[in-house]
Design a protein around this motif. Structure first.
Motif, PDB file in Angstrom:
ATOM      1  N   LYS A  40       0.776  -1.233  -0.040  1.00 47.03           N
ATOM      2  CA  LYS A  40      -0.038  -0.003   0.084  1.00 47.03           C
ATOM      3  C   LYS A  40       0.871   1.427   0.247  1.00 47.03           C
ATOM      4  O   LYS A  40       0.544   2.250  -0.392  1.00 47.03           O
ATOM      5  N   ASN A  41       2.109   1.112   0.521  1.00 44.42           N
ATOM      6  CA  ASN A  41       3.080   2.238   0.758  1.00 44.42           C
ATOM      7  C   ASN A  41       4.451   1.954   0.391  1.00 44.42           C
ATOM      8  O   ASN A  41       5.060   1.393   1.360  1.00 44.42           O
ATOM      9  N   GLU A  42       4.802   2.012  -0.709  1.00 43.95           N
ATOM     10  CA  GLU A  42       6.259   1.492  -1.166  1.00 43.95           C
ATOM     11  C   GLU A  42       7.231   2.393  -0.731  1.00 43.95           C
ATOM     12  O   GLU A  42       8.325   2.013  -0.505  1.00 43.95           O
ATOM     13  N   ASN A  43       6.734   3.533  -0.165  1.00 41.96           N
ATOM     14  CA  ASN A  43       7.846   4.698   0.139  1.00 41.96           C
ATOM     15  C   ASN A  43       8.461   4.161   1.531  1.00 41.96           C
ATOM     16  O   ASN A  43       9.394   4.823   1.901  1.00 41.96           O
ATOM     17  N   LEU A  44       7.904   3.387   2.221  1.00 36.20           N
ATOM     18  CA  LEU A  44       8.138   2.752   3.543  1.00 36.20           C
ATOM     19  C   LEU A  44       9.669   2.175   3.182  1.00 36.20           C
ATOM     20  O   LEU A  44      10.444   2.229   4.162  1.00 36.20           O
ATOM     21  N   LEU A  45      10.015   1.809   1.957  1.00 36.45           N
ATOM     22  CA  LEU A  45      11.346   1.140   1.758  1.00 36.45           C
ATOM     23  C   LEU A  45      12.339   2.084   1.453  1.00 36.45           C
ATOM     24  O   LEU A  45      13.535   1.583   1.530  1.00 36.45           O
ATOM     25  N   LEU A  46      11.938   3.443   1.234  1.00 37.04           N
ATOM     26  CA  LEU A  46      13.059   4.431   1.185  1.00 37.04           C
ATOM     27  C   LEU A  46      13.901   4.447   2.363  1.00 37.04           C
ATOM     28  O   LEU A  46      13.784   4.284   3.584  1.00 37.04           O
ATOM     29  N   GLY A  47      15.170   4.726   2.138  1.00 37.12           N
ATOM     30  CA  GLY A  47      16.306   5.029   3.111  1.00 37.12           C
ATOM     31  C   GLY A  47      15.838   6.235   4.062  1.00 37.12           C
ATOM     32  O   GLY A  47      15.317   7.245   3.694  1.00 37.12           O
ATOM     33  N   ARG A  48      15.993   5.772   5.557  1.00 41.15           N
ATOM     34  CA  ARG A  48      15.587   6.921   6.437  1.00 41.15           C
ATOM     35  C   ARG A  48      16.162   6.248   7.819  1.00 41.15           C
ATOM     36  O   ARG A  48      16.541   5.483   8.055  1.00 41.15           O
ATOM     37  N   ASP A  49      16.121   7.382   8.792  1.00 37.21           N
ATOM     38  CA  ASP A  49      16.621   6.947  10.390  1.00 37.21           C
ATOM     39  C   ASP A  49      15.306   6.576  10.931  1.00 37.21           C
ATOM     40  O   ASP A  49      14.225   7.033  10.631  1.00 37.21           O
ATOM     41  N   ALA A  50      15.312   5.548  11.775  1.00 38.18           N
ATOM     42  CA  ALA A  50      14.299   4.952  12.479  1.00 38.18           C
ATOM     43  C   ALA A  50      14.882   4.321  13.841  1.00 38.18           C
ATOM     44  O   ALA A  50      15.674   3.748  13.742  1.00 38.18           O
ATOM     45  N   GLU A  51      13.930   4.248  14.587  1.00 41.38           N
ATOM     46  CA  GLU A  51      14.225   3.586  15.974  1.00 41.38           C
ATOM     47  C   GLU A  51      13.789   1.956  15.842  1.00 41.38           C
ATOM     48  O   GLU A  51      12.627   1.864  15.429  1.00 41.38           O
ATOM     49  N   VAL A  52      14.730   1.308  15.937  1.00 43.04           N
ATOM     50  CA  VAL A  52      14.447  -0.305  15.700  1.00 43.04           C
ATOM     51  C   VAL A  52      15.266  -1.218  16.801  1.00 43.04           C
ATOM     52  O   VAL A  52      15.882  -0.673  17.426  1.00 43.04           O
ATOM     53  N   THR A  53      14.792  -2.307  16.958  1.00 41.63           N
ATOM     54  CA  THR A  53      15.448  -3.089  17.688  1.00 41.63           C
ATOM     55  C   THR A  53      16.021  -4.576  16.723  1.00 41.63           C
ATOM     56  O   THR A  53      15.155  -4.835  15.806  1.00 41.63           O
ATOM     57  N   VAL A  54      17.297  -4.762  17.029  1.00 38.42           N
ATOM     58  CA  VAL A  54      17.977  -5.554  15.980  1.00 38.42           C
ATOM     59  C   VAL A  54      18.270  -6.780  16.884  1.00 38.42           C
ATOM     60  O   VAL A  54      18.876  -6.694  17.966  1.00 38.42           O
ATOM     61  N   LEU A  55      18.181  -7.946  16.339  1.00 36.46           N
ATOM     62  CA  LEU A  55      18.645  -9.198  16.736  1.00 36.46           C
ATOM     63  C   LEU A  55      19.566  -9.996  16.096  1.00 36.46           C
ATOM     64  O   LEU A  55      19.310 -10.102  14.872  1.00 36.46           O
TER      65      LEU A  55
END
Length: 627
Positions: free
Chosen positions: A354-369
């Motif tokens: 529904k929103n391919e723009n979500l795949l664009l590069g950006r800064d985001a707070e994430v949790t990595v495992l």
């Protein structure tokens, strides 16, 4: 095709879902889903959310209902730990088990949720009713001999063809294009053949506009009665002679353009001299941009119809262009979904579509495992490459399923290590909690995998898991050649180092204080996660400039472990305050009772070393000089 009717009963409330397609996954509602509405999750599979999102006793992926091929249903338990009961048979179906049943069957899920399944078939005989007739019957009675009708037959008053039959045949030919598989050779072939036949053109083309230039995708020749599809990027078919001006006009006006010279003198010496008539209708994407045309022409040398190309012909061409454009859009969506499902869960994939723009590069707070497989080297040395690959594929599949179940992103497989992320591309306010739940799910796979591969699994088999939360740069971290959605930056490096420190501390799961802080902001199960953690140490990983506060996560925490946690954290607090005597007193008893608790042994060693060197002030930070 097989379906099931599903009756969902919860307390006094009963709902009925008619004709849910098989195979059908059953579970709790997730973000972006609709309750009691069947959704297609790709690859011929369907899903039905039967419980609201806050009904946490019901798993998001509880069971799968399939056609057993023998006139009945197969009920499959797809959850890693939970069971469900088949009430009619008074049987319990455990994790990974399945049960074949005939007729209606009622299943009991947690929290008094009852589901009744009734198998249906689209091939079931229908009682004949002479007051009803099918469209196929109407068509056969009307269109005999007009299956390949042309528009000229509809306009010709002297034609012996039934005008209604001709019209039906024209519409049927257009529908053939719509019904073909999107993007396949068959789809384009049907388009150009139908266009040339219906409008009586010598040639018809599908020409795409990509990267600021025109490319022939498919063509049909009336003279040879054959079509050609051009799919090899190394083979470039030249544009039809005289078409360039027409195509440029379409691109500029975004309208269908018809070429009909007043006289052939005006085309003398130009590339259009051989054209009697030509027409091009634009194809548009969702943004209203021209992505190609359906083009056709008649040649001067041909003795076929030289009737003008009027509004009706042009409109019919526009219909065909719209059908081709819809097929291309569907092809793009299917291709996108196929690539996305390699990394994302169905729920996240739906949001990305529904929103391919979500795949664009950006800064985001994430949790990595990061999850590392312990004992990999021992297995690979003992059983050889073929068996090792088979084993590692199975282990990675189970770990990946844990990530998908919590709507995480499968970022990468690095040797015997898996990397996953939550919080992007779609926002997940509870991303830290999801990562901790995933770690718990992964640990529950150890024993089933050990039993399944008992002939090769070493005693050291297990997982080491590191989790960290922070801001990262997210996007396609791969290349134009190979897509890989994931995070970059210090947050990722810390998570990797934390995973490596699980070996030094002798624990299965380590998470940082930033992850635990985010977990505590969540409601519900967050308090349970907090009770399963132990403040383990302050550490400075190799190559990291910051001190990281570490917590052990132990999903199997029992009262004995809780007492161990309290005693250890009391000793750690004494050590941080340089109260070496207090720390030694607490740890001596602790190690005596829990000799296998590596963190207690390590801390006691540091206390003894400080006492031996008569230190009055200690540096509480563990400094690591290796990964």
């Amino acid at each position: 095709m097989k379906f099931v009717d599903v009756i969902v009963k919860l307390g006094d409330e009963t709902n009925h879902v008619y004709k849910a397609s098989l195979p059908l996954e059953i579970g709790r509602m997730d973000h972006g889903e609709e309750l009691l509405r069947t959704q297609n999750v790709g690859n011929g599979n369907f899903r039905l959310a039967v419980a609201p999102i806050d009904m946490i006793g019901v798993s998001r992926r509880s069971m799968r209902v399939e056609d057993n091929g023998d006139g009945g249903l197969r009920l499959v338990n797809i959850h890693s730990t939970n069971s469900f009961q088949v009430s009619d048979e008074n049987l319990v179906v455990g994790p990974g088990q399945s049960l074949s049943v005939s007729g209606n069957v009622t299943v009991k899920l947690p929290q008094q949720l009852m589901l009744t399944f009734t198998l249906k078939s689209m091939n079931a005989p229908v009682e004949y009713d002479r007051s009803m007739r099918t469209l196929e019957a109407v068509e056969s009675s009307m269109t005999n001999g007009t299956q390949d009708a042309r528009l000229g037959q509809l306009k010709n008053e002297t034609s012996d063809k039934n005008p209604a039959a001709v019209a039906v045949s024209l519409v049927r030919q257009a529908l053939t294009v719509v019904q073909k598989a999107a993007g396949s050779n068959e789809f384009f072939e049907a388009a150009v053949r139908a266009v040339a036949n219906m409008i009586e053109l010598d040639r018809a083309f599908v020409i795409l506009f990509e990267s600021d230039h025109w490319t022939v995708r498919s063509m049909f020749s009336f003279e040879s009665d054959s079509s050609i599809n051009f799919t090899d990027s190394k083979t470039i078919e030249p544009l039809p002679s005289g078409s360039t001006r027409l195509l440029d006009n379409v691109l500029q006006t975004k309208k269908t353009v018809i070429y009909e010279p007043d006289s052939y003198l005006q085309t003398a010496g130009s590339s259009m001299i051989s054209l009697d008539r030509a027409v091009a209708a634009p194809m548009f994407n969702k943004a209203g941009e021209v992505i190609g045309v359906v083009y056709g022409d008649r040649r001067v040398v041909d003795d076929r119809s030289n009737e003008p190309i009027g509004e009706l012909e042009a409109t019919l061409l526009e219909v065909m262009a719209s059908a081709v454009a819809s097929g291309l859009a569907r092809q793009h969506e299917e291709s996108l979904r196929a690539s996305l499902t390699q990394f994302f869960s169905p729920a996240v994939t739906d949001r990305l579509e529904k929103n391919e723009n979500l795949l664009l590069g950006r800064d985001a707070e994430v949790t990595v495992l990061f999850c590392d497989i312990r004992g990999f080297s021992a297995v690979s040395k003992r059983v050889g490459p073929a068996r090792t690959i088979e084993w590692i594929n199975d282990v990675m599949t189970e770990l990946s399923q844990c990530v998908i179940e919590t709507d995480g992103v499968l970022v990468d497989y690095i040797g015997d290590e898996l990397m996953a992320m939550w919080g992007a591309p779609a926002q997940q306010p509870d991303h830290a909690l999801r990562a901790c739940r995933t770690a718990s799910l992964m640990l529950k796979q150890i024993e089933p995998l050990r039993q399944k591969w008992s002939d090769i699994t070493s005693d050291q088999f297990g997982f080491g898991i590191g989790i960290n939360t922070g801001v990262a740069q997210v996007g396609n971290t791969g290349s134009k050649v190979k897509f890989k959605y994931g995070p970059l930056g210090n947050t990722v490096n810390v998570a990797s180092r934390v995973q490596g420190m699980t070996k030094a501390f002798g624990v299965r799961v380590l998470l940082t204080s930033s992850t635990l802080d985010e977990v505590t902001k969540c409601q519900g199960a967050a308090s349970e996660i907090v009770l399963q953690t132990r403040h383990l140490a302050d550490a400075k990983p190799l190559g990291i400039n910051e001190v990281v506060t570490l917590y052990e996560l132990n999903p199997d925490a029992d009262p004995n472990w809780q007492q161990l946690r309290l005693s250890y954290e009391k000793a750690l607090d004494c050590y941080h305050k340089s109260d070496l005597a207090g720390a030694a007193k607490e740890l001596a008893s602790l190690v005596y009772k829990n000799a296998n608790d590596t963190p207690s042994v390590l801390l006691l060693g540091r206390v003894v070393d400080a006492l031996t060197h008569k230190k009055t002030v200690v540096d509480p930070v563990f400094v690591f000089d290796h990964k």
